[in-house]
Enzyme design. Structure first.
Site, mmCIF file in Angstrom:
data_model
loop_
_atom_site.group_PDB
_atom_site.id
_atom_site.type_symbol
_atom_site.label_atom_id
_atom_site.label_comp_id
_atom_site.label_asym_id
_atom_site.label_seq_id
_atom_site.Cartn_x
_atom_site.Cartn_y
_atom_site.Cartn_z
ATOM 1 C CB SER A 145 -1.126 -0.035 1.227
ATOM 2 O OG SER A 145 -1.724 1.358 1.312
ATOM 3 C CE1 TYR A 158 -4.017 -2.340 4.720
ATOM 4 C CE2 TYR A 158 -3.284 0.057 4.732
ATOM 5 C CZ TYR A 158 -3.839 -1.261 4.110
ATOM 6 O OH TYR A 158 -3.629 -1.406 2.551
#
Length: 293
Positions: A145, A158
């Protein structure tokens, strides 16, 4: 050097939806066999039927596995061994994320994110990589990401898992130079998937402008193009790619300052401090980190 996708066996985690599903669709035209891994078996079966309809000579294995449980990952790998399946390319695409203040998050959910985003890719890579090195051919494609290169208030766990995957992938790539094993990391930004719509990510973290968002199909296509070129890092989408290049030049203090408004809104905004549901809590699956586990 190219990864051995063509006429090879490719294992894809998170294949039931999002980027993982799109990767399966695009790889079906090239691979000899696809091993589709996810928690939702019924979705995998629908995808298998779709792939075989368009690619009747393709071999497709459906493997239900909850990646948050290492024993199930071990069972998956044992199943491959029993069926004499030799994985040429591993695609770690599954990922989980929650939008919440860290102290309001349950430890069970934190542990689940770490297991899916960190432990599962490590375990799969560790069990499959040695044979790739012995054969002097293989590929590891890690779907990370853009959060791996910045700070994301509300997504602390995350972001931390993606920072870990970034460091792991870059270091592993250096270790494997000259072995015939290609290692590539894909770090998407905003990707249109069902998760952002169902979970309401746009309303909580602000909808990204249309010029920055890309489809899961485009993300998968650019990921594979970069993988074929053995690129170390791929940022799908031209606008996001340039934004990340500029971000890499910014001092750390500037990155902190950019995240401060979102942090203050999350901490002090009344709409974001409403009590969580007593059973489910605040649950948000990220579009940039396809679930499918």
């Amino acid at each position: 050097m190219r990864p051995p996708i063509d006429s090879g066996t490719v294992l894809i985690t998170g294949a039931s939806s999002g980027i993982g599903r799109e990767l399966a669709r695009q790889l079906a035209r090239r691979a000899r066999t696809l091993v589709l891994v996810a928690r939702r078996e019924e979705r995998l079966e629908v995808l298998r039927d779709e792939l075989l309809e368009h690619n009747p000579t393709l071999g497709v294995m459906v493997e239900r596995c909850d990646l948050s449980h290492p024993d199930e990952v071990d069972s998956l790998l044992d199943s491959l061994h029993r069926h004499l399946v030799r994985v040429d390319v591993l695609v770690n695409s599954a990922g989980l994320g929650d939008y919440s203040l860290y102290e309001q998050e349950s430890w069970a959910r934190i542990h689940q994110m770490v297991q899916v985003n960190v432990t599962a890719p490590l375990l799969l890579t560790h069990r499959l990589l040695r044979r790739m090195v012995e054969r002097k051919r293989g590929g590891i494609l890690n779907i990370s990401s853009g959060g791996a290169r910045t700070f994301v208030p509300g997504l602390a766990v995350y972001a931390a898992t993606k920072h870990f995957l970034d460091g792991f992938t870059e270091s592993l790539r250096l270790e494997l130079m000259g072995t015939g094993v290609v290692v590539t990391q894909v770090a998407p930004g905003p990707v249109d998937t069902e998760f952002s719509e169902v979970a309401g990510t746009q309303e909580r973290v602000g909808k990204a402008p249309a010029w920055m968002r890309i489809s899961a199909a485009q993300c998968a296509r650019e990921a594979l193009e970069g993988f074929d070129r053995a690129q170390p890092l791929v940022h799908p989408g031209m606008a996001y790619r340039w934004m990340m290049r500029l971000s890499a030049l910014m001092p750390r203090g500037v990155l902190r300052a950019e995240g401060l408004p979102a942090a203050r809104q999350l901490r002090y905004g009344t709409s974001l401090l409403e009590p969580a549901h007593p059973d489910t809590g605040q649950r948000v699956l990220l579009a940039g980190g396809p679930e499918g586990a």
